[in-house]
Write a protein that holds these residues in place. Sequence first.
Motif, PDB file in Angstrom:
ATOM      1  N   ARG A   1      -9.604  22.798   6.025  1.00 29.40           N
ATOM      2  CA  ARG A   1     -10.716  22.539   6.936  1.00 29.40           C
ATOM      3  C   ARG A   1     -10.478  23.256   8.262  1.00 29.40           C
ATOM      4  O   ARG A   1      -9.347  23.638   8.587  1.00 29.40           O
ATOM      5  N   LEU A   2     -11.552  23.411   9.012  1.00 24.20           N
ATOM      6  CA  LEU A   2     -11.486  24.047  10.322  1.00 24.20           C
ATOM      7  C   LEU A   2     -11.195  23.007  11.391  1.00 24.20           C
ATOM      8  O   LEU A   2     -11.615  21.853  11.287  1.00 24.20           O
ATOM      9  N   MET A   3     -10.486  23.433  12.441  1.00 24.40           N
ATOM     10  CA  MET A   3     -10.274  22.569  13.598  1.00 24.40           C
ATOM     11  C   MET A   3     -11.356  22.918  14.618  1.00 24.40           C
ATOM     12  O   MET A   3     -11.289  23.946  15.293  1.00 24.40           O
ATOM     13  N   THR A   4     -12.360  22.060  14.700  1.00 20.58           N
ATOM     14  CA  THR A   4     -13.547  22.376  15.500  1.00 20.58           C
ATOM     15  C   THR A   4     -13.265  22.424  16.995  1.00 20.58           C
ATOM     16  O   THR A   4     -14.048  22.994  17.758  1.00 20.58           O
ATOM     17  N   THR A   5     -12.149  21.841  17.423  1.00 17.72           N
ATOM     18  CA  THR A   5     -11.826  21.872  18.853  1.00 17.72           C
ATOM     19  C   THR A   5     -11.261  23.219  19.284  1.00 17.72           C
ATOM     20  O   THR A   5     -11.079  23.451  20.484  1.00 17.72           O
TER      21      THR A   5
ATOM     22  N   VAL B   1     -12.547  32.098  12.338  1.00 19.35           N
ATOM     23  CA  VAL B   1     -12.262  31.282  11.154  1.00 19.35           C
ATOM     24  C   VAL B   1     -10.974  31.740  10.481  1.00 19.35           C
ATOM     25  O   VAL B   1     -10.204  30.922   9.957  1.00 19.35           O
ATOM     26  N   TYR B   2     -10.712  33.018  10.495  1.00 16.77           N
ATOM     27  CA  TYR B   2      -9.552  33.566   9.801  1.00 16.77           C
ATOM     28  C   TYR B   2      -8.253  32.898  10.247  1.00 16.77           C
ATOM     29  O   TYR B   2      -7.333  32.716   9.447  1.00 16.77           O
TER      30      TYR B   2
END
Length: 419
Positions: free
Chosen positions: A214-218, A223-224
């Motif tokens: 998952r991505l860390m939205t903070t 994205v890479y």
Amino acid sequence: MRFALTTFLAFTLLLGGCDVQPKDVSAVGIPSATPFQPGLENGSDSLYADSAPTPLNLPTLTPAPPTPTPVLILPETLPDEVDVPAFTLPTNLNPLTGLPPSDPALLERRPMAIKVANYPRYIRPQSGLTLADQVFEYYIEGGLTRNIAIFYGNDSDWVGPVRSGRFFDENIARMYQAYLVFKFADPRVLSYFETTDIADFLVVPTNGSCPPFRLMTTRQIEVYNNSYFNTLLWDGCIAENGLRNDRPAIRNGFFSDTVLQSADLPGTKVYTYYSDYSYNYWEYVPGTGEYVRYQETDDMRNGKEEKYEPLMDNVTSEQVHAANVVVLFAYHTFANPFNQEDEVYNIDLTGSGEAYVFRDGEAFVARWYRTNKNQPLLLAGMNGTPINMRPGITFYEVIGTNSFASQGDGEWFFHHATP
């Protein structure tokens, strides 16, 4: 006359002794002494007619526990000078740290070996390095390094940023019988992995929630460099997809709170220079008995001075630390000129090699041994006796066999070099 009567009586008695037969006599009715037998009136003739009385406070006899039989792992290869006839399997301690796991159930699964980026610098602080059991840092290309962190006795909902795989990672996946978690790889590396028997244990991102990347939205970065793995959700993905998650047979490590060997020299600071771009040092903290990590913040090109700052863990807000720091010398080679041009290294962790072990502010000259393809490295002193590690995290710095070392006043300097 008196004589005649006497003679007659004597003669009569003599005849009676010879001819008279005794009368039949029966013993029935002849009274005899009978022992005292209480309570026989209307009683049974059996000696066991009534149960025996039960003594009060009768002690309970607990059978002795059976003597446990240790399960042994025999070394596949081991020089004669190393004195380890067999390894034992662990019971309640994590074999990778010598400490109890955060949850004993965690040891009933396979470890996860997760690739964690070290560059570009703006991806720092990384997540999860202080929760890993063991971490290996090694050279990749372009003067940069990457980590591979083994999670077994702990979990972390954020580990990363996860980056691509390298040939070196096969060593770790095999030694720890682990799932290898990475974010894709060079086609030469990935196609090789897929032809081996670790192919079923490769974990890369796909569409959907499994595997749990998952991505860390903070973090406002591309994205890479913003992909993280959640080890807590991995068990659910394994169950959902029917994957293997049986506990592997990993030998006990050699751990002790006290130093059982004589140190060769003091070792309070350990510098590793992979290149002008990538360098770090570990500093011993007597109050904790551990080493803390400092990472470069700029390169040293054109005569610039070294610059450092503490390397932190974004999950725990702790400085990255280790109970043991180990420097391993290993062969770095290329399979062909094409790989050499792109710096696609093969780093060999089979056989044995030179090593330096640092614990408790002391340095031990050592050798590492890959005794079994599917077991962690064995570290032994120059006399062949295994070196006992301090219980806790172990961090390995992997450098080339052409590297050189120097030391003085407890400070050690390792300069990575390859053929």
